[in-house]
Write an enzyme that holds these catalytic residues in place. Structure first.
Site, mmCIF file in Angstrom:
data_model
loop_
_atom_site.group_PDB
_atom_site.id
_atom_site.type_symbol
_atom_site.label_atom_id
_atom_site.label_comp_id
_atom_site.label_asym_id
_atom_site.label_seq_id
_atom_site.Cartn_x
_atom_site.Cartn_y
_atom_site.Cartn_z
ATOM 1 C CB ALA A 166 -0.940 0.000 1.217
ATOM 2 C CG ASP A 167 3.918 1.308 2.789
ATOM 3 O OD1 ASP A 167 3.001 0.471 2.814
ATOM 4 O OD2 ASP A 167 4.692 1.475 3.744
ATOM 5 C CB ALA A 168 3.986 1.251 -3.796
#
Length: 383
Positions: A166-168
């Site tokens: 998700a961070d991407a």
């Protein structure tokens, strides 16, 4: 004695209400002064000459938003230049690059890696957001040459599985829209759309519109301590903030524009429903008992994402007003410390960890960046 008890009760009630009154009465000047105090504390106590990895780069996205806000206001010129110089020093130290491997045949991304060959890994690409923002202020080609090389390679590639965590979606989605603004080439928007469809296929929860951190945490394969879906606050914070940044730069005429608007609005609504009455979001969003207590990075990214939507007409102000006030109250009366530190930031990780200590002394570069983003949008909100 009864009279004394009544006085004490009234005093306690007043003290309990003070944070709410404080948050509601802050002027725009108060908010700007808070921003300058927080940013000055961070830059005074942390050198600019550090690597271009995600955590440092996330701070700089907040720092550049401060530069933008103060420039819009045409005030605090000395602070603007000081903050701007800090990001330029960081960029020059890193030669305006992320990971520095020169041979595209050696570039990697399919699992976590901090080596110089992980050029296509999103944690090494978020730095391009700041480099392109700095290029817009002073158009020197060296500032964007590596971004063009790396992101052009990715946009032209056949792979679509770059964003598997998700961070991407904060690290790289805004890079793609900034590349579109830089070049005018719609291939960057098309690759953004193609990549997020892959992300959705492995970690989007269709029922809520929220994101699991990655495929390891998808329910029911993984559950919170009390058997619930385990949505990690910072992970969903990355996504909501990333979508807000995408919509800033994506033209309304783009054929998939509505897809991103609806995704953003649905996620914002789902996030708002899970806010704690004290204004923060717990690390496991649906299971407060899993890792109880406040957490600042997720809360600040959510606050930024929601404020941006209200400020730009994507979210209804009446519906989100209480969410915003509660969040701002938490950020300025609990997370923010007297000396300008931002506390209660969960350390680097990928999930809510039961028993992990997160307190007033828990600070991190990316947490400061998130706070600054939220504070800048709040300054615009109360204008």
């Amino acid at each position: 004695m009864d009279g004394i008890k009544r006085v004490l009760f009234v005093l306690m009630a007043v003290l309990w209400l003070l944070p709410s009154v404080y948050a509601k009465r802050m002027t725009r000047e108060d908010v700007v002064n808070t921003i300058i105090r927080v940013n000055t504390y961070w830059q005074t106590n942390n050198k600019a000459e550090v690597r271009a990895f995600w955590d440092h780069a996330a701070y700089h996205t907040g720092n550049m938003e401060v530069v933008r806000l103060l420039s819009e206001m045409k005030s605090e010129a000395s602070s603007v230049q000081r903050f701007l110089d800090y990001s330029i020093r960081w960029a020059e130290y890193n030669e305006w690059k992320g990971a520095k491997e020169a041979d595209p045949a050696k570039w990697k991304y399919k699992h976590y890696g901090e080596g110089q060959d992980f050029v296509l890994f999103g944690d090494w690409q978020i730095c391009f957001q700041t480099y392109m923002d700095l290029y817009r202020l002073e158009q020197k080609e060296e500032r964007v040459a590596r971004a063009k090389e790396v992101m052009g390679y990715e946009a032209d590639s056949k792979q679509n599985d770059y964003w598997w965590w998700a961070d991407a979606l904060y690290m790289v989605m805004p890079v793609m829209t900034k590349m579109y603004r830089l070049t005018g080439d719609e291939k960057f928007l098309d690759k953004l759309y193609e990549n997020i469809l892959y992300s959705d296929s492995i970690m989007l929860d269709a029922e809520t519109g929220l994101y699991f951190r990655d495929g390891k945490y998808v329910y029911p394969k993984h559950k919170s301590a009390n058997g619930l879906k385990d949505f990690w606050a910072r992970g969903d914070g990355w996504v909501l903030a990333g979508l807000a940044k995408v919509l800033q730069d994506m033209p309304r005429t783009y054929r998939h524009y509505d897809f991103f608007v609806k995704k953003y609005q649905r996620l914002a609504y789902a996030v708002a429903q899970l806010q704690q009455k004290e204004g923060y979001w717990t690390r496991s969003m649906m299971d407060p008992a899993h890792a109880p207590g406040p957490e600042t990075s997720g809360t600040a990214f959510f606050t930024y994402g929601i404020l941006w939507g209200v400020n730009n007409g994507y979210l209804n102000k009446k519906e989100y007003k209480t969410v915003i006030q509660r969040a701002w109250q938490y950020l300025t009366t609990t997370a923010l410390q007297a000396d300008g530190r931002v506390g209660y930031v969960q350390p680097i990780g990928e999930r809510a960890i039961p028993g992990q200590t997160v307190d007033a002394n828990s600070q991190a570069n990316f947490g400061v960046g998130a706070f600054l983003l939220a504070a800048c949008e709040y300054a615009r909100y109360i204008k």
